[in-house]
Design a protein around this motif. Structure first.
Motif, PDB file in Angstrom:
ATOM      1  N   ASN A  51      34.268  64.465  -8.978  1.00  0.00           N
ATOM      2  CA  ASN A  51      35.513  63.689  -9.063  1.00  0.00           C
ATOM      3  C   ASN A  51      35.476  62.417  -8.227  1.00  0.00           C
ATOM      4  OD1 ASN A  51      36.707  65.684 -10.718  1.00  0.00           O
ATOM      5  ND2 ASN A  51      37.210  66.912  -8.896  1.00  0.00           N
ATOM      6  N   ASN A  52      34.323  62.104  -7.694  1.00  0.00           N
ATOM      7  CA  ASN A  52      34.250  60.887  -6.887  1.00  0.00           C
ATOM      8  C   ASN A  52      34.300  59.662  -7.778  1.00  0.00           C
ATOM      9  OD1 ASN A  52      33.904  62.457  -4.586  1.00  0.00           O
ATOM     10  ND2 ASN A  52      31.678  62.526  -4.884  1.00  0.00           N
ATOM     11  N   THR A  53      34.477  58.554  -7.189  1.00  0.00           N
ATOM     12  CA  THR A  53      34.412  57.264  -7.873  1.00  0.00           C
ATOM     13  C   THR A  53      33.400  56.389  -7.115  1.00  0.00           C
ATOM     14  OG1 THR A  53      36.740  57.408  -8.510  1.00  0.00           O
ATOM     15  CG2 THR A  53      35.696  55.225  -8.623  1.00  0.00           C
ATOM     16  N   PRO A  54      32.259  56.038  -7.768  1.00  0.00           N
ATOM     17  CA  PRO A  54      31.818  56.490  -9.100  1.00  0.00           C
ATOM     18  C   PRO A  54      31.454  57.973  -9.068  1.00  0.00           C
ATOM     19  CG  PRO A  54      30.098  55.225  -8.036  1.00  0.00           C
ATOM     20  CD  PRO A  54      31.283  55.135  -7.136  1.00  0.00           C
ATOM     21  N   PRO A  55      31.323  58.583 -10.216  1.00  0.00           N
ATOM     22  CA  PRO A  55      31.115  60.041 -10.294  1.00  0.00           C
ATOM     23  C   PRO A  55      29.687  60.435  -9.980  1.00  0.00           C
ATOM     24  CG  PRO A  55      31.183  59.126 -12.490  1.00  0.00           C
ATOM     25  CD  PRO A  55      31.483  57.990 -11.566  1.00  0.00           C
ATOM     26  N   ILE A  56      29.355  60.386  -8.696  1.00  0.00           N
ATOM     27  CA  ILE A  56      28.008  60.784  -8.300  1.00  0.00           C
ATOM     28  C   ILE A  56      28.094  61.660  -7.073  1.00  0.00           C
ATOM     29  CG2 ILE A  56      26.703  58.844  -9.269  1.00  0.00           C
ATOM     30  CD1 ILE A  56      26.886  57.469  -6.584  1.00  0.00           C
TER      31      ILE A  56
END
Lengths: 416, 529
Positions: free
Chosen positions: B316-321
């Protein structure tokens, strides 16, 4: 001494608002057979101290700098209790005698009077002259000090029996208008200065009364009172060579004033510590230094003030004097004491030489507010006029750096 | 008495009732009570407190970072397609196709093989020039450039022109948010962009005769293409960097010796790229630019390699990594870190290499990268304030402004001194001097006539509980007061020596220098009116 000081004293001797002197301006005046009325204008004032010198007081005239030697001289003169005081007055008296030749005469008059007296401790004087540095690690004793100031207007009426009998007497009743009063005293007060200067501690019980501070203009009535003055006189001559003589007991300004309920009253019994402005972390200091000032102490003391009536007694004067008049000279000797003033019993002797209508005299006295004083007076005495002026503090003029007395008086009487 | 007014005027002509005598008194007045917490000179981010009140220096910074997305920027390109007859002439009827073709553009991005790209920003410009004497309709398409699954297509009527005055149309298109499949027509290539174009005679027009002098020209340019996301194979290049970064932690210490026996440094390497990474730290050096002394870090990691796996997409991070992290604890047990910091570095020098995909294309072209991500090396330094010092020189400049409104209260001061009764908990002696400087940093005066000596507290069982008291004296003269009011800055000089230089002492957060400032001066009593 600077010429201005001489001029100041000269003017003060002849100016009724600022004269200093110690005289009998309110002593009874006998109307001779050829006269039925008199009107008298007089002014007098005197100040003295058993420690404060004229070298210091003249600073109020010319703003002079008081040297360390002069300060030390005052301190050396001082005793455990320092007295200082000033009395001044000016007024008009009007007298007349009844048509009957019974020696009864009446009098009325108005006067404005000032009185200041102070009792200080030696430590208080040293604090004022040298600061608190000499008291590092010690307490300065400020116990039992007092400052009183009263200004009042006085209307009197009375009578006297001045016949040729053995006894003469008289009494005046005074109506008092209280104008200004201040009375501050310490029952117990000690000022401690820490050895390293990091703390001041004032531990004291201080009481103060002050008339309405919003009404300080001259002649504004802030109180009323009543008083009485009088005399009793035993006419006597010590020997046949004496032309006239008497032994007299006088009482002046015996009275009270009750001040209005708008007067301010203070009573503080506290220990006050001062260690400077406190800032927990000097890196976060935001405020400027705010050292202790007399205003801040006064404000803390007056936080406990309230309004209310109070009464004071006037500084009454009691005098016992012996007078003998000879062919060529007159002699007086006597004692004087002021009640409700910081005053030591005063003893004097006075001699006045007579040349036709002119008189010239000298006085020696000890006590009062000061220690020792020499006086000089001159007078013109005639059937219809009497003018006298003088000073009681020649020593204060000649040795102004060593003595603190300053006085002068003048009186002019017109007989009708 | 009618002569009274005369005497009153004569009196006032010669005397003034507004004066009072003047004399000097010796005042001994407390002015200020405060505390000096040296640790509060540090910003909160530079210090921490342990469980028993121990003070620590802390420092957090990114030593090194490389944005891998910057390695594969798509170069600006321009392509021209031209239709004309080599010989003869031809007459075309309305609706007839003039040209219809499919072409490809190959992007040379060093050793990077991009297969997919999502465009963050960029533009495409299209220009069509025609000499045909009838209107034509041009259709330009990028079948593998899509937005929400819809390929890019452009159709426009080109007005009739002439050989001497060709007609022209041009358009610019924002490609932000477009997905680009760079695998080519067979879907098995990379860095290849496919485009098609078709021109027909306007069906509503007339016959048009085309000669060898006629032409239809198509100019296409791609500029400023910045990927938001890229996938492919990023090669196995090596990026090297050697530089010097400023370190302000010890900036105010300009000389002397400091010995400490503890320090810790947490090295954190974070890989945000979808590619394996190998990091090699060749050198990490403490540099003191006052003494020109350098101390290289001595640890097994120096000259060795750190291998990090690729980041994983998702979450769910931004960016999704989900990045991969490697941490390394460096302290006094496995390195010369105390000596490294005892050098009081004002700069950190480093020499590092980063290699992508050290094992080659193990992902089969599935490396990925998001915009503004890459490799970061962070430092978390913690140094217990436990040390011994010999002639450690502390130099600092601070602003000072004295409120001029209070000047009239100070004017009666004829001389004297300001006494500072200091109660020192810190276990070090200090020789102190303060210099007053104007707004141009020119020294006006010093606070003390001579350097003052502040005695240090004596530790018992390693801790000072009873402070040592010293009195410092600063003379107060009219000249010095003038200088104080002209001061804009104060320069603090302190030479610090711990009370016993064979022992090292920990500083605690309750340590302070208690200050009682006393005015011992000669004050002139005079009428202020």
């Amino acid at each position: 001494m600077a010429y201005r000081n001489w001029i100041f004293l000269f003017i003060s001797m002849i100016c009724s608002e600022l004269v200093f002197g110690q005289s009998n301006s309110y002593s009874p005046i006998a109307l001779q057979d050829s006269n039925r009325f008199f009107i008298r204008v007089n002014g007098e004032g005197f100040s003295n101290s058993n420690a404060i010198t004229n070298a210091f007081l003249f600073g109020f005239v010319n703003g002079r700098f008081v040297s360390d030697d002069e300060k030390q001289l005052m301190l050396d003169r001082s005793r455990s209790t320092i007295l200082t005081g000033m009395d001044a007055s000016y007024g008009v008296r009007f007298g007349w005698k009844s048509k009957k030749s019974n020696g009864i005469q009446f009098e009325a008059g108005v006067a404005e009077k000032y009185h200041i007296d102070a009792t200080l401790t030696q430590d208080a004087m040293e604090l004022a002259l040298y600061g608190n540095r000499p008291f590092a690690g010690e307490e300065a004793n400020l116990d039992d000090m007092r400052l009183r100031y009263t200004r009042w207007q006085d209307i009197h009426i009375g009578f006297a029996n001045m016949n040729k009998s053995r006894w003469n007497y008289g009494v005046n009743i005074h109506g008092i208008i209280g104008n200004q009063n201040l009375d501050i005293s310490t029952d117990y007060a000690r000022l401690y200065t820490a050895e390293n200067g990091a703390q001041l501690q004032l531990n004291g019980s201080i009481r103060g009364d002050q008339s309405d501070t919003a009404r300080t203009a001259p002649y504004q009535m802030n109180g009323w009172g009543m008083g009485v003055s009088g005399f009793v006189q035993l006419n006597l001559k010590v020997n046949e060579k004496v032309e006239e003589g008497w032994l007299r007991l006088e009482l002046n300004d015996f009275g009270f004033v009750r001040w209005t309920d708008k007067s301010a009253r203070y009573a503080v019994d506290t220990i006050y510590y001062y260690e400077g402005t406190y800032i927990e972390d000097i890196f976060t200091a935001e405020s400027d230094l705010n050292p202790l000032t007399p205003d801040s102490i006064f404000n803390q003391l007056t936080e406990s003030s309230f309004n209310g009536e109070y009464a004071t007694y006037l500084p009454a004067s009691v005098q016992l004097s012996l007078f003998q008049s000879f062919e060529k000279y007159d002699v007086w000797a006597g004692a004087n004491y002021r009640i409700n003033a910081s005053y030591s019993p005063y003893f004097f002797t006075r001699v006045r030489y007579k040349w036709e209508h002119f008189r010239l005299g000298g006085l020696v006295g000890v006590g009062g507010y000061g220690t020792f004083n020499l006086g000089l007076d001159a007078a013109y005495v005639a059937d219809k006029w009497q003018v006298e002026l003088g000073t009681r503090n020649l020593e204060g003029l000649a040795l102004w750096q060593h003595f603190g007395g300053t006085s002068g008086y003048v009186g002019i009487t017109r007989f009708f | 008495m009618r002569y009274r007014p005369f005497f009153i005027l004569l009196l006032f002509a010669f005397v003034s009732c507004q004066k009072q005598p003047t004399w000097d008194i010796d005042g001994y007045i407390p002015l200020l009570k405060s505390n000096l917490y040296l640790q509060n000179a540090l910003e909160d981010s530079l210090k921490s407190v342990g469980n028993n009140g121990e003070l620590n220096l802390t420092y957090n910074s990114n030593l090194f970072s490389i944005k891998i997305d910057s390695l594969f920027a798509i170069p600006d390109t321009q392509v021209t397609e031209l239709f004309n007859l080599p010989i003869g002439s031809i007459t075309m009827v309305p609706g007839q196709t003039i040209v219809n073709d499919t072409q490809e553009t190959f992007y040379n991005i060093q050793d990077i093989e991009l297969r997919y790209v999502n465009i963050r920003s960029g533009e495409m410009s299209l220009e069509v020039n025609s000499t045909l004497s009838e209107n034509s309709i041009i259709t330009y398409a990028l079948p593998y450039v899509t937005q929400n699954g819809v390929p890019f297509t452009f159709t426009q009527t080109v007005p009739a022109g002439s050989i001497s005055s060709p007609s022209s149309i041009s358009e610019t298109f924002d490609l932000s948010g477009y997905d680009i499949d760079l695998r080519g027509l067979q879907q098995n290539s990379f860095n290849t962009l496919i485009y098609t174009y078709r021109a027909i005679v306007d069906p509503n027009g007339s016959n048009v005769t085309i000669t060898t002098a006629d032409y239809v020209q198509l100019n296409t340019s791609f500029t400023g293409l910045i990927p938001e996301y890229g996938r492919g194979y990023f090669g196995n290049r090596i990026e090297a960097d050697a530089s010097v970064d400023s370190l302000d932690l010890f900036r105010n210490f300009q000389g002397g010796n400091l010995e400490m026996d503890r320090a810790s440094l947490l090295l954190t390497v974070t890989n945000q790229a979808g590619a394996d990474v190998r990091l090699r730290i060749n050198e990490l050096t403490s540099i003191n630019d006052y003494t020109n002394n350098t101390v290289p870090l001595d640890h097994d990691i120096i000259g060795g390699s750190i291998n990090l796996s690729r980041a994983v997409e998702g979450g769910n991070n931004t960016p999704p990594i989900n990045p991969q992290t490697y941490t390394l604890d460096i302290d006094q047990l496995n390195s010369n870190l105390p000596d490294f910091f005892a050098n009081l570095p004002t700069q950190l020098g480093y020499d590092m290499e980063v290699q992508l995909n050290p094992l080659g294309n193990v992902s089969n072209g599935n490396d990925f990268i998001y915009y503004n991500t890459g490799l970061e090396i962070g430092l978390d330094i913690e140094i217990p304030l436990r040390f011994s010092a010999t002639n450690l020189i502390l130099l600092d400049t601070t602003e000072l402004e004295v409120d001029p409104d209070g000047r009239e209260d100070i004017d009666p001061i004829q001389g004297g001194q300001i006494l500072v009764h200091a109660s020192n908990y810190y276990p070090f002696d200090a020789e102190l001097q303060f210099y007053l400087m104007d707004s141009n940093y020119i020294v006006l005066d010093s606070i003390f006539d001579a350097t003052q000596f502040l005695q240090g507290g004596i530790p018992e069982n390693g801790r000072v509980t009873v402070p040592t008291r010293t009195t410092l004296a600063a003379p107060l003269t009219p000249d010095k007061i003038d200088h104080l009011y002209n001061t804009a800055f104060v320069e603090i000089h302190a030479t610090i020596n711990t009370v016993n230089q064979t022992n090292q002492y920990q500083l605690y957060d309750n340590y302070r220098v208690g200050l009682e400032v006393v005015g011992d001066f000669t004050y002139r009593i005079e009428n202020q009116n």
